[in-house]
Scaffold this motif. Sequence first.
Motif, PDB file in Angstrom:
ATOM      1  N   TYR A  25      35.008  40.838  30.302  1.00  0.00           N
ATOM      2  CA  TYR A  25      36.339  40.647  30.948  1.00  0.00           C
ATOM      3  C   TYR A  25      37.558  39.286  30.532  1.00  0.00           C
ATOM      4  N   HIS A  32      45.442  42.570  29.072  1.00  0.00           N
ATOM      5  CA  HIS A  32      46.637  43.241  30.358  1.00  0.00           C
ATOM      6  C   HIS A  32      47.755  41.701  30.487  1.00  0.00           C
ATOM      7  N   GLU A 157      45.394  39.158  40.335  1.00  0.00           N
ATOM      8  CA  GLU A 157      45.941  40.525  40.597  1.00  0.00           C
ATOM      9  C   GLU A 157      44.577  41.407  39.595  1.00  0.00           C
ATOM     10  N   PHE A 158      45.093  41.016  38.763  1.00  0.00           N
ATOM     11  CA  PHE A 158      43.501  41.312  37.215  1.00  0.00           C
ATOM     12  C   PHE A 158      42.254  41.380  38.208  1.00  0.00           C
ATOM     13  N   THR A 159      41.483  40.090  38.550  1.00  0.00           N
ATOM     14  CA  THR A 159      40.462  39.775  38.713  1.00  0.00           C
ATOM     15  C   THR A 159      40.190  41.073  40.033  1.00  0.00           C
ATOM     16  N   ARG A 160      40.825  40.182  40.912  1.00  0.00           N
ATOM     17  CA  ARG A 160      40.517  41.301  41.808  1.00  0.00           C
ATOM     18  C   ARG A 160      40.254  42.726  41.528  1.00  0.00           C
ATOM     19  N   LYS A 161      41.061  43.724  41.134  1.00  0.00           N
ATOM     20  CA  LYS A 161      41.218  44.369  40.958  1.00  0.00           C
ATOM     21  C   LYS A 161      39.743  45.147  40.111  1.00  0.00           C
ATOM     22  N   TRP A 162      39.205  43.401  39.103  1.00  0.00           N
ATOM     23  CA  TRP A 162      37.804  43.694  38.119  1.00  0.00           C
ATOM     24  C   TRP A 162      36.984  43.652  39.064  1.00  0.00           C
ATOM     25  N   ARG A 164      36.414  44.567  42.189  1.00  0.00           N
ATOM     26  CA  ARG A 164      36.195  45.884  42.667  1.00  0.00           C
ATOM     27  C   ARG A 164      35.719  46.924  42.504  1.00  0.00           C
ATOM     28  N   ASP A 165      36.304  46.763  40.943  1.00  0.00           N
ATOM     29  CA  ASP A 165      35.394  48.296  39.855  1.00  0.00           C
ATOM     30  C   ASP A 165      34.549  47.015  39.078  1.00  0.00           C
TER      31      ASP A 165
END
Length: 172
Positions: A25, A32, A157-162, A164-165
């Motif tokens: 991460y 990023h 935003e990156f952490t939220r996507k991470w 989810r994924d």
Amino acid sequence: MRYTISDDFDTSLEHYWQVFFDDAYNAALYQHLRVGREVLDVQREGEGEALIIRRKIKLSPQREVPALVARFVKGAITYTEQGVFTARTNTLEVVTIPGFMADQLTTRGSYRVQALGPNKVRRTWDAEVTCKVPLLGGKVEKHIIEEVTTSYRDTTEFTRKWLRDHPAKTPA
């Protein structure tokens, strides 16, 4: 100058911190953000509620040095982030030591993560920036806060996507 940034995430406390300290991460996040990252030291003591993690990382933003700061910096901006995570309180105390003006610029803060529900947490960053350069201190402080705030928006935003994924693994 003090400031606070709060964001909510759809995950558990345990999973949030697992992700926060996960090397994959962090490597992806800093790439990023266009920030070079060198892990200098990580020490883990205890387990569960008694867990304490001490982490020291050197960070090098890959962007142009702002004109306001350029006259104080020779070459690229670097800084060392020293953090102490305490599981019992779900906090991470952070001191940032810049590679320039270290005797005149202090940045410190505390991450607190609290559960809002079984799969919802709030991360709050309470911090303080102090610059002791006459006539320019307030402008430097304001600039740093703007940079950190922008970086936090990208990080959130990156952490939220991470999250989810990479959902938390459920026990078999």
